[in-house]
Design a protein around this motif. Sequence first.
Motif, PDB file in Angstrom:
ATOM      1  N   MET A  46    -112.735 -73.765  45.752  1.00 41.52           N
ATOM      2  CA  MET A  46    -113.112 -72.591  46.508  1.00 41.52           C
ATOM      3  C   MET A  46    -112.431 -71.382  45.869  1.00 41.52           C
ATOM      4  O   MET A  46    -111.232 -71.392  45.647  1.00 41.52           O
ATOM      5  N   ASP A  47    -113.201 -70.354  45.573  1.00 38.48           N
ATOM      6  CA  ASP A  47    -112.685 -69.143  44.949  1.00 38.48           C
ATOM      7  C   ASP A  47    -112.610 -68.042  46.007  1.00 38.48           C
ATOM      8  O   ASP A  47    -113.610 -67.392  46.318  1.00 38.48           O
ATOM      9  N   GLY A  48    -111.408 -67.857  46.575  1.00 35.98           N
ATOM     10  CA  GLY A  48    -111.221 -66.866  47.627  1.00 35.98           C
ATOM     11  C   GLY A  48    -111.552 -65.460  47.194  1.00 35.98           C
ATOM     12  O   GLY A  48    -112.105 -64.668  47.956  1.00 35.98           O
ATOM     13  N   ALA A  49    -111.239 -65.116  45.935  1.00 39.52           N
ATOM     14  CA  ALA A  49    -111.527 -63.770  45.429  1.00 39.52           C
ATOM     15  C   ALA A  49    -113.029 -63.521  45.396  1.00 39.52           C
ATOM     16  O   ALA A  49    -113.493 -62.433  45.741  1.00 39.52           O
ATOM     17  N   ALA A  50    -113.801 -64.528  44.997  1.00 39.46           N
ATOM     18  CA  ALA A  50    -115.261 -64.377  44.942  1.00 39.46           C
ATOM     19  C   ALA A  50    -115.860 -64.242  46.340  1.00 39.46           C
ATOM     20  O   ALA A  50    -116.854 -63.540  46.525  1.00 39.46           O
ATOM     21  N   PRO A  99    -117.473 -59.432  47.950  1.00 34.50           N
ATOM     22  CA  PRO A  99    -118.653 -58.775  48.539  1.00 34.50           C
ATOM     23  C   PRO A  99    -118.346 -57.947  49.792  1.00 34.50           C
ATOM     24  O   PRO A  99    -119.127 -57.079  50.171  1.00 34.50           O
ATOM     25  N   PHE A 100    -117.220 -58.208  50.429  1.00 37.34           N
ATOM     26  CA  PHE A 100    -116.824 -57.464  51.624  1.00 37.34           C
ATOM     27  C   PHE A 100    -115.983 -56.240  51.276  1.00 37.34           C
ATOM     28  O   PHE A 100    -115.540 -55.510  52.156  1.00 37.34           O
ATOM     29  N   ASP A 155    -106.645 -57.118  51.091  1.00 38.65           N
ATOM     30  CA  ASP A 155    -106.613 -55.659  51.171  1.00 38.65           C
ATOM     31  C   ASP A 155    -108.020 -55.098  51.046  1.00 38.65           C
ATOM     32  O   ASP A 155    -108.867 -55.679  50.371  1.00 38.65           O
ATOM     33  N   GLY A 156    -108.256 -53.948  51.666  1.00 39.41           N
ATOM     34  CA  GLY A 156    -109.535 -53.257  51.541  1.00 39.41           C
ATOM     35  C   GLY A 156    -110.238 -53.121  52.869  1.00 39.41           C
ATOM     36  O   GLY A 156    -109.865 -53.728  53.867  1.00 39.41           O
ATOM     37  N   VAL A 157    -111.304 -52.321  52.847  1.00 32.91           N
ATOM     38  CA  VAL A 157    -112.019 -52.005  54.084  1.00 32.91           C
ATOM     39  C   VAL A 157    -112.666 -53.232  54.726  1.00 32.91           C
ATOM     40  O   VAL A 157    -112.817 -53.290  55.937  1.00 32.91           O
ATOM     41  N   GLY A 158    -113.028 -54.215  53.933  1.00 31.18           N
ATOM     42  CA  GLY A 158    -113.681 -55.399  54.468  1.00 31.18           C
ATOM     43  C   GLY A 158    -112.759 -56.584  54.655  1.00 31.18           C
ATOM     44  O   GLY A 158    -113.213 -57.727  54.730  1.00 31.18           O
ATOM     45  N   ALA A 213    -110.992 -57.783  57.199  1.00 32.89           N
ATOM     46  CA  ALA A 213    -111.197 -58.611  58.402  1.00 32.89           C
ATOM     47  C   ALA A 213    -112.445 -59.477  58.258  1.00 32.89           C
ATOM     48  O   ALA A 213    -112.431 -60.663  58.599  1.00 32.89           O
ATOM     49  N   ALA A 214    -113.521 -58.904  57.734  1.00 33.05           N
ATOM     50  CA  ALA A 214    -114.755 -59.674  57.525  1.00 33.05           C
ATOM     51  C   ALA A 214    -114.549 -60.747  56.466  1.00 33.05           C
ATOM     52  O   ALA A 214    -115.055 -61.871  56.590  1.00 33.05           O
ATOM     53  N   ALA A 215    -113.799 -60.427  55.422  1.00 27.55           N
ATOM     54  CA  ALA A 215    -113.507 -61.406  54.370  1.00 27.55           C
ATOM     55  C   ALA A 215    -112.674 -62.557  54.927  1.00 27.55           C
ATOM     56  O   ALA A 215    -112.903 -63.719  54.580  1.00 27.55           O
ATOM     57  N   LEU A 216    -111.719 -62.250  55.793  1.00 27.39           N
ATOM     58  CA  LEU A 216    -110.893 -63.286  56.414  1.00 27.39           C
ATOM     59  C   LEU A 216    -111.765 -64.228  57.238  1.00 27.39           C
ATOM     60  O   LEU A 216    -111.617 -65.446  57.163  1.00 27.39           O
ATOM     61  N   ALA A 217    -112.700 -63.686  58.001  1.00 27.68           N
ATOM     62  CA  ALA A 217    -113.599 -64.525  58.802  1.00 27.68           C
ATOM     63  C   ALA A 217    -114.451 -65.421  57.896  1.00 27.68           C
ATOM     64  O   ALA A 217    -114.634 -66.602  58.187  1.00 27.68           O
TER      65      ALA A 217
END
Length: 94
Positions: free
Chosen positions: A1-5, A9-10, A41-44, A46-50
Amino acid sequence: MDGAAIAAPFGARVVIEGLCARDWASLTLTGTRHELDVRLDGVGAAAALAALGERLAHETITIAGQILAEALVEPGTADDEGVAMTICALVIND
């Protein structure tokens, strides 16, 4: 699993802030406990964490010669710039 990838997109970036590993043993098994401090880090963030949490729940993680016995995410701080968490894992020698 590539967390950065998954995070990109978020509009989020994965930052590894720390890693700790220590030997673990029971009466019959040996292995290692890992703690990985991660920040999104970044605007997305919270969405990336989900998205990461959803993906991790269905992911099969294979490590040659070892068994992933336990993995959990401990939530950390959240602010306007991102979210932090600690990923804890117990890996047992096969």
